[in-house]
Design a protein around this motif. Structure first.
Motif, PDB file in Angstrom:
ATOM      1  N   LYS A 182      -3.099  10.079  -5.871  1.00  0.00           N
ATOM      2  CA  LYS A 182      -3.653  11.413  -6.081  1.00  0.00           C
ATOM      3  C   LYS A 182      -5.171  11.442  -5.914  1.00  0.00           C
ATOM      4  O   LYS A 182      -5.730  12.405  -5.387  1.00  0.00           O
ATOM      5  N   LYS A 183      -5.840  10.374  -6.325  1.00  0.00           N
ATOM      6  CA  LYS A 183      -7.293  10.365  -6.242  1.00  0.00           C
ATOM      7  C   LYS A 183      -7.771  10.398  -4.790  1.00  0.00           C
ATOM      8  O   LYS A 183      -8.770  11.041  -4.468  1.00  0.00           O
ATOM      9  N   ILE A 184      -7.050   9.706  -3.902  1.00  0.00           N
ATOM     10  CA  ILE A 184      -7.397   9.742  -2.483  1.00  0.00           C
ATOM     11  C   ILE A 184      -7.283  11.170  -1.957  1.00  0.00           C
ATOM     12  O   ILE A 184      -8.172  11.674  -1.268  1.00  0.00           O
ATOM     13  N   SER A 185      -6.168  11.836  -2.296  1.00  0.00           N
ATOM     14  CA  SER A 185      -5.949  13.218  -1.850  1.00  0.00           C
ATOM     15  C   SER A 185      -7.052  14.152  -2.332  1.00  0.00           C
ATOM     16  O   SER A 185      -7.590  14.958  -1.559  1.00  0.00           O
ATOM     17  N   LEU A 186      -7.410  14.049  -3.602  1.00  0.00           N
ATOM     18  CA  LEU A 186      -8.422  14.938  -4.171  1.00  0.00           C
ATOM     19  C   LEU A 186      -9.796  14.684  -3.559  1.00  0.00           C
ATOM     20  O   LEU A 186     -10.541  15.634  -3.260  1.00  0.00           O
ATOM     21  N   ASN A 242     -13.162   4.314   0.463  1.00  0.00           N
ATOM     22  CA  ASN A 242     -12.929   3.003   1.068  1.00  0.00           C
ATOM     23  C   ASN A 242     -12.498   1.960   0.050  1.00  0.00           C
ATOM     24  O   ASN A 242     -11.767   1.025   0.382  1.00  0.00           O
ATOM     25  N   LYS A 243     -12.933   2.124  -1.187  1.00  0.00           N
ATOM     26  CA  LYS A 243     -12.507   1.201  -2.245  1.00  0.00           C
ATOM     27  C   LYS A 243     -11.013   1.344  -2.547  1.00  0.00           C
ATOM     28  O   LYS A 243     -10.395   0.409  -3.062  1.00  0.00           O
ATOM     29  N   LEU A 244     -10.445   2.500  -2.238  1.00  0.00           N
ATOM     30  CA  LEU A 244      -9.050   2.787  -2.581  1.00  0.00           C
ATOM     31  C   LEU A 244      -8.076   2.511  -1.432  1.00  0.00           C
ATOM     32  O   LEU A 244      -6.862   2.553  -1.629  1.00  0.00           O
ATOM     33  N   ILE A 245      -8.594   2.228  -0.219  1.00  0.00           N
ATOM     34  CA  ILE A 245      -7.753   2.148   0.977  1.00  0.00           C
ATOM     35  C   ILE A 245      -7.588   0.700   1.428  1.00  0.00           C
ATOM     36  O   ILE A 245      -8.557  -0.062   1.473  1.00  0.00           O
ATOM     37  N   ARG A 282      -6.878   1.735   6.961  1.00  0.00           N
ATOM     38  CA  ARG A 282      -8.175   2.378   6.722  1.00  0.00           C
ATOM     39  C   ARG A 282      -8.518   3.439   7.780  1.00  0.00           C
ATOM     40  O   ARG A 282      -8.828   4.590   7.455  1.00  0.00           O
ATOM     41  N   ALA A 283      -8.479   3.071   9.058  1.00  0.00           N
ATOM     42  CA  ALA A 283      -8.880   4.021  10.104  1.00  0.00           C
ATOM     43  C   ALA A 283      -7.939   5.220  10.148  1.00  0.00           C
ATOM     44  O   ALA A 283      -8.376   6.352  10.363  1.00  0.00           O
TER      45      ALA A 283
END
Length: 396
Positions: A219-223, A330-333, A338-339
């Motif tokens: 969820k944090k990536i989405s937000l 980037n810390k979450l992926i 990543r790309a």
């Protein structure tokens, strides 16, 4: 040993590539140029919409290209598409050719959008130095802004003489960047080796689906992606429509380029110090503060005679936003996604631009650009309120 040394060289090579890549002399004048060719604000908005529809459709596939076949290959191919787009725009004689040029330009952006950031982050990660990413990315942004100063000033000056010169020289600079991109070292972390034995179509399918699953489940990536891209839409819309707004208020291309150059100069000083700002305010405060302040600045553009001052303020906020959210994401992926995920982030930007950018142009045609800016102020206010509500709800 040579491999590690080449990875470290990627940092300085990236500084040079960003400088060359950002020497886009057309960025401050293309709307004025196309308006001089008889296009209405609505058609200009439609062209930008075509750009973002193409970008929306191609972002994730081009991100997958970078994750599967290499970030270096993706960046190099992006410069090829950029050269083709500029040459086509020079010789275009009707709306359909302009549209084709914009679609090709969108693909060039797609090929770069996730690849460059992923190449740099994974180079640092493989060297065990990813903790320095925010600081290095701040210097990247400083180089970008310095390049913008040259591009905006020179582009505005040349456009005042002949509109074709900025497009021709931009193609030349893209060619130099194309040559320089061949010297990057591809990080081994970035390649998704688990997909090597699959059919190419299955490779793209698996890479795309896996990346979507990560975004959906985290969820944090989405937000963070939605936050960063909605903010970017506000700033980008103002950057382009203010060109015609200022032109209508009596400013020539060189003066408009000077305003943009001053903005870039200030950002060049701000960018290397964003990591210090982030340490002082922390994530939660920044994510609340940035949209609220942006909203206030948009309303000041609509209701005061100092639109250039508040535009510069918004550009500063955009710089801070980009650097901090890039670091958080980037810390979450994972490296192998990543790309693709960073390209998905750009796809979200295109999604909002497809609807908002032409709408602003249509409001400008029916009423005035000042009215369109007031509409943008309302939209940014709604976003700022929703953003505070989401962050406070998440913390409780």
């Amino acid at each position: 040993m040579n491999y590690k040394r080449n990875l470290r060289k990627n940092i300085n090579l990236n500084y040079l590539f960003i400088f060359l890549n950002r020497l886009d002399l057309t960025q401050g004048v293309w709307m004025i140029y196309l308006a001089s060719r008889g296009l209405s604000l609505a058609k200009l908005g439609l062209l930008e919409g075509i750009f973002h529809i193409t970008s929306f459709l191609m972002e994730v596939p081009t991100g997958a290209v970078a994750d599967i076949y290499g970030r270096k290959a993706s960046r190099t191919l992006g410069r090829v598409f950029c050269i083709i787009s500029n040459i086509l725009l020079i010789f275009s004689t009707n709306f359909y050719l302009f549209a084709l040029s914009f679609a090709i330009l969108a693909i060039s952006y797609n090929l770069e959008s996730g690849a460059g950031e992923a190449l740099l982050y994974d180079s640092l990660k493989e060297l065990g130095e990813e903790k320095h990413y925010m600081k290095i990315n701040g210097f990247n942004e400083m180089i970008l802004e310095i390049s913008c100063i040259f591009a905006l000033m020179l582009g505005g000056f040349l456009a005042h003489k002949n509109y074709l010169w900025p497009f021709a020289l931009s193609a030349v600079f893209a060619g130099i960047a194309l040559f320089e991109s061949t010297f990057f070292q591809e990080p081994s972390l970035g390649k998704n080796k688990s997909l090597d034995s699959l059919h190419p179509l299955k490779v793209f399918k698996n890479q795309t689906l896996n990346s979507f699953k990560i975004v959906k489940s985290t969820k944090k990536i989405s937000l963070l992606i939605i936050f960063a891209e909605v903010m970017s839409v506000f700033g980008t819309s103002l950057f382009y429509y203010l060109q015609n707004y200022w032109k209508g208020n009596g400013l020539n291309e060189f003066k408009i380029g000077t305003i943009f150059a001053i903005s870039s100069l200030i950002n060049a000083f701000i960018a290397p110090n964003v990591h210090k700002i982030e340490k002082l305010f922390k994530e939660r405060a920044l994510l609340i503060f940035l949209p609220i302040t942006t909203c206030i600045c948009i309303w000041c553009i609509a209701f005061t005679n100092y639109s250039y001052v508040f535009f510069i303020a918004i550009e500063i906020l955009q710089t801070i936003m980009y650097i901090v959210t890039s670091n958080y994401l980037n810390k979450l992926i994972l490296s192998e996604n990543r790309a693709t995920i960073l390209s998905f982030q750009s796809m979200v930007f295109s999604f909002f631009m497809i609807f908002l950018f032409p709408l602003i142009g249509k409001i400008g045609d029916l009423f005035t650009l000042n009215t369109a800016f007031k509409f943008l102020g309302i939209a940014s206010g709604i976003f700022a309120i929703l953003n505070v509500f989401i962050i406070c709800s998440k913390d409780n």
